[in-house]
Design a protein around this motif. Sequence first.
Motif, PDB file in Angstrom:
ATOM      1  N   ASP A  52       0.842  -1.216   0.000  1.00 12.31           N
ATOM      2  CA  ASP A  52       0.000   0.000   0.000  1.00 12.31           C
ATOM      3  C   ASP A  52       0.867   1.252   0.000  1.00 12.31           C
ATOM      4  O   ASP A  52       0.488   2.271  -0.570  1.00 12.31           O
ATOM      5  N   TYR A  53       2.006   1.156   0.675  1.00 10.07           N
ATOM      6  CA  TYR A  53       2.947   2.284   0.702  1.00 10.07           C
ATOM      7  C   TYR A  53       4.358   1.778   0.446  1.00 10.07           C
ATOM      8  O   TYR A  53       4.749   0.747   1.007  1.00 10.07           O
ATOM      9  N   ILE A  54       5.096   2.522  -0.372  1.00 12.53           N
ATOM     10  CA  ILE A  54       6.539   2.263  -0.507  1.00 12.53           C
ATOM     11  C   ILE A  54       7.258   3.562  -0.154  1.00 12.53           C
ATOM     12  O   ILE A  54       6.953   4.625  -0.724  1.00 12.53           O
ATOM     13  N   LEU A  55       8.160   3.489   0.810  1.00 17.63           N
ATOM     14  CA  LEU A  55       8.856   4.684   1.305  1.00 17.63           C
ATOM     15  C   LEU A  55      10.335   4.597   0.922  1.00 17.63           C
ATOM     16  O   LEU A  55      10.942   3.541   1.046  1.00 17.63           O
ATOM     17  N   PHE A  56      10.899   5.729   0.495  1.00 15.10           N
ATOM     18  CA  PHE A  56      12.353   5.723   0.210  1.00 15.10           C
ATOM     19  C   PHE A  56      12.937   7.112   0.445  1.00 15.10           C
ATOM     20  O   PHE A  56      12.585   8.071  -0.241  1.00 15.10           O
ATOM     21  N   ASN A  57      13.784   7.194   1.479  1.00 20.73           N
ATOM     22  CA  ASN A  57      14.642   8.366   1.649  1.00 20.73           C
ATOM     23  C   ASN A  57      15.971   7.947   1.008  1.00 20.73           C
ATOM     24  O   ASN A  57      16.810   7.329   1.652  1.00 20.73           O
ATOM     25  N   PRO A  58      16.158   8.276  -0.258  1.00 18.62           N
ATOM     26  CA  PRO A  58      17.246   7.650  -1.028  1.00 18.62           C
ATOM     27  C   PRO A  58      18.561   8.411  -0.889  1.00 18.62           C
ATOM     28  O   PRO A  58      18.600   9.515  -0.348  1.00 18.62           O
ATOM     29  N   PRO A  59      19.638   7.839  -1.413  1.00 17.24           N
ATOM     30  CA  PRO A  59      20.845   8.650  -1.601  1.00 17.24           C
ATOM     31  C   PRO A  59      20.486   9.712  -2.644  1.00 17.24           C
ATOM     32  O   PRO A  59      20.002   9.347  -3.719  1.00 17.24           O
ATOM     33  N   TYR A  60      20.648  10.995  -2.321  1.00 21.01           N
ATOM     34  CA  TYR A  60      20.092  12.012  -3.223  1.00 21.01           C
ATOM     35  C   TYR A  60      21.075  13.112  -3.640  1.00 21.01           C
ATOM     36  O   TYR A  60      20.695  14.065  -4.304  1.00 21.01           O
ATOM     37  N   LEU A  61      22.341  13.012  -3.226  1.00 17.81           N
ATOM     38  CA  LEU A  61      23.248  14.091  -3.620  1.00 17.81           C
ATOM     39  C   LEU A  61      23.919  13.774  -4.958  1.00 17.81           C
ATOM     40  O   LEU A  61      24.308  12.632  -5.224  1.00 17.81           O
ATOM     41  N   PRO A  62      24.037  14.817  -5.818  1.00 12.83           N
ATOM     42  CA  PRO A  62      24.567  14.563  -7.161  1.00 12.83           C
ATOM     43  C   PRO A  62      26.065  14.305  -7.185  1.00 12.83           C
ATOM     44  O   PRO A  62      26.829  15.056  -6.584  1.00 12.83           O
ATOM     45  N   THR A  63      26.456  13.249  -7.849  1.00 12.60           N
ATOM     46  CA  THR A  63      27.870  12.948  -8.106  1.00 12.60           C
ATOM     47  C   THR A  63      27.904  11.847  -9.148  1.00 12.60           C
ATOM     48  O   THR A  63      27.048  10.960  -9.138  1.00 12.60           O
ATOM     49  N   GLU A  64      28.875  11.925 -10.029  1.00 13.08           N
ATOM     50  CA  GLU A  64      28.951  10.869 -11.042  1.00 13.08           C
ATOM     51  C   GLU A  64      29.893   9.763 -10.620  1.00 13.08           C
ATOM     52  O   GLU A  64      30.044   8.766 -11.303  1.00 13.08           O
ATOM     53  N   PHE A  76      14.949   2.950  -8.857  1.00 13.83           N
ATOM     54  CA  PHE A  76      13.905   2.522  -7.916  1.00 13.83           C
ATOM     55  C   PHE A  76      12.511   2.723  -8.536  1.00 13.83           C
ATOM     56  O   PHE A  76      11.675   1.825  -8.547  1.00 13.83           O
ATOM     57  N   LEU A  77      12.286   3.913  -9.106  1.00 11.41           N
ATOM     58  CA  LEU A  77      10.961   4.217  -9.648  1.00 11.41           C
ATOM     59  C   LEU A  77      10.616   3.324 -10.837  1.00 11.41           C
ATOM     60  O   LEU A  77       9.464   2.953 -11.040  1.00 11.41           O
ATOM     61  N   SER A  78      11.646   2.973 -11.617  1.00  9.48           N
ATOM     62  CA  SER A  78      11.384   2.170 -12.819  1.00  9.48           C
ATOM     63  C   SER A  78      10.856   0.779 -12.449  1.00  9.48           C
ATOM     64  O   SER A  78      10.160   0.157 -13.225  1.00  9.48           O
ATOM     65  N   GLU A  79      11.157   0.312 -11.223  1.00  7.37           N
ATOM     66  CA  GLU A  79      10.687  -1.032 -10.827  1.00  7.37           C
ATOM     67  C   GLU A  79       9.535  -0.980  -9.835  1.00  7.37           C
ATOM     68  O   GLU A  79       8.872  -1.988  -9.606  1.00  7.37           O
ATOM     69  N   SER A  80       9.315   0.193  -9.239  1.00  7.47           N
ATOM     70  CA  SER A  80       8.437   0.231  -8.068  1.00  7.47           C
ATOM     71  C   SER A  80       6.978  -0.095  -8.386  1.00  7.47           C
ATOM     72  O   SER A  80       6.278  -0.641  -7.533  1.00  7.47           O
ATOM     73  N   LYS A  81       6.521   0.192  -9.621  1.00  5.86           N
ATOM     74  CA  LYS A  81       5.095  -0.039  -9.909  1.00  5.86           C
ATOM     75  C   LYS A  81       4.726  -1.511  -9.813  1.00  5.86           C
ATOM     76  O   LYS A  81       3.588  -1.848  -9.508  1.00  5.86           O
ATOM     77  N   ASP A  82       5.694  -2.392 -10.057  1.00  6.42           N
ATOM     78  CA  ASP A  82       5.422  -3.836  -9.963  1.00  6.42           C
ATOM     79  C   ASP A  82       5.136  -4.257  -8.527  1.00  6.42           C
ATOM     80  O   ASP A  82       4.635  -5.345  -8.283  1.00  6.42           O
ATOM     81  N   TYR A  83       5.498  -3.399  -7.571  1.00  5.71           N
ATOM     82  CA  TYR A  83       5.358  -3.750  -6.154  1.00  5.71           C
ATOM     83  C   TYR A  83       4.295  -2.893  -5.461  1.00  5.71           C
ATOM     84  O   TYR A  83       4.136  -2.971  -4.253  1.00  5.71           O
TER      85      TYR A  83
END
Length: 186
Positions: A91-103, A127-134
Motif C-alpha cells: 500500500d505504501y513504498i517509502l524511500f529516503n534515497p541517496p540524493y546528492l549529485p555525483t557521477e 527505484f521508480l522504474s521497478e516500483s510499480k510492480d510492487y
Amino acid sequence: MNKKYYSPREDTSLFLEAIEEKNFENKKILEMGIGSGIIAKKCLEENPKKVVAVDKNKHAVRKSRKELSDFNNKKIIKSDLFANLNQEKFDYILFNPPYLPTEKEPLNEEERAWKGGKGGIEVLKRFLSESKDYLEEHGKIIILVSDLGDINSLKNYLEKMGFEYKLLAKEKLFFEKLSVLELKNN
Ligand SMILES: C[S@@+](CC[C@H](N)C(=O)[O-])C[C@H]1O[C@@H](n2cnc3c(N)ncnc32)[C@H](O)[C@@H]1O
C-alpha cells in the motif's frame, strides 16, 4: 558518518514529519533503504499488516534487525533495491534515497548512503522504474528529494512513468532545500 550505516539526520526528521499524519494501520509497507531503522519503527508502531524493509548495506540490515527485534510483523532483507524481494504488492513504498549529485561510484557503504548518481536521481530513477510492480493500484510512494539534484529531470521522469505527485513536507537548510513527495499512479 562515523558509523557503518546512515544515522538519522535532517532528511530523516523531515521524512518522519511528512508521514506523521499517515494512517498505516493494517497497511502493507515497504521501506527501501532502512538505514538505522527509525522510519520503519515509526511504521511498525502503527499496527500495519506488515513492514518489509530493505538495505544494500549489511551493517544497516544488522542494526535495524536489532533495533526492531521487538516487532513481529516485519521482514528486513539485504538487497540491491528490489532484487531479493518476493513479488508482492504494498500500500505504501517509502524511500529516503541517496540524493546528492555525483557521477562517482560509491567507494564504500558510507558513500552509498548519500551518493545519488548523476543529477542525484539515478538511484531514485532505478527505484521508480521497478516500483510499480510492487505497488497496489491505489498505493502510494513517498520519496525525499533535494534541490541540489536535477529536480526538473526527475519531474519529467515522473510524468513519463505516469506518476502524479504532491508535496507533503519541505525544509530549507542553509545549503539545500529538501522536499518529501507523495506519488501515485495517474
Ligand atoms: C539517505 S539514507 C536513509 C536511511 C534511513 N531510511 C533514514 O531516513 O535515516 C539511504 C539508505 O539507502 C541505502 N541504499 C542506497 N542504495 C541502495 C540500494 N541500491 N538498494 C538498497 N538500499 C540502498 C543506503 O545504504 C542507506 O541506508
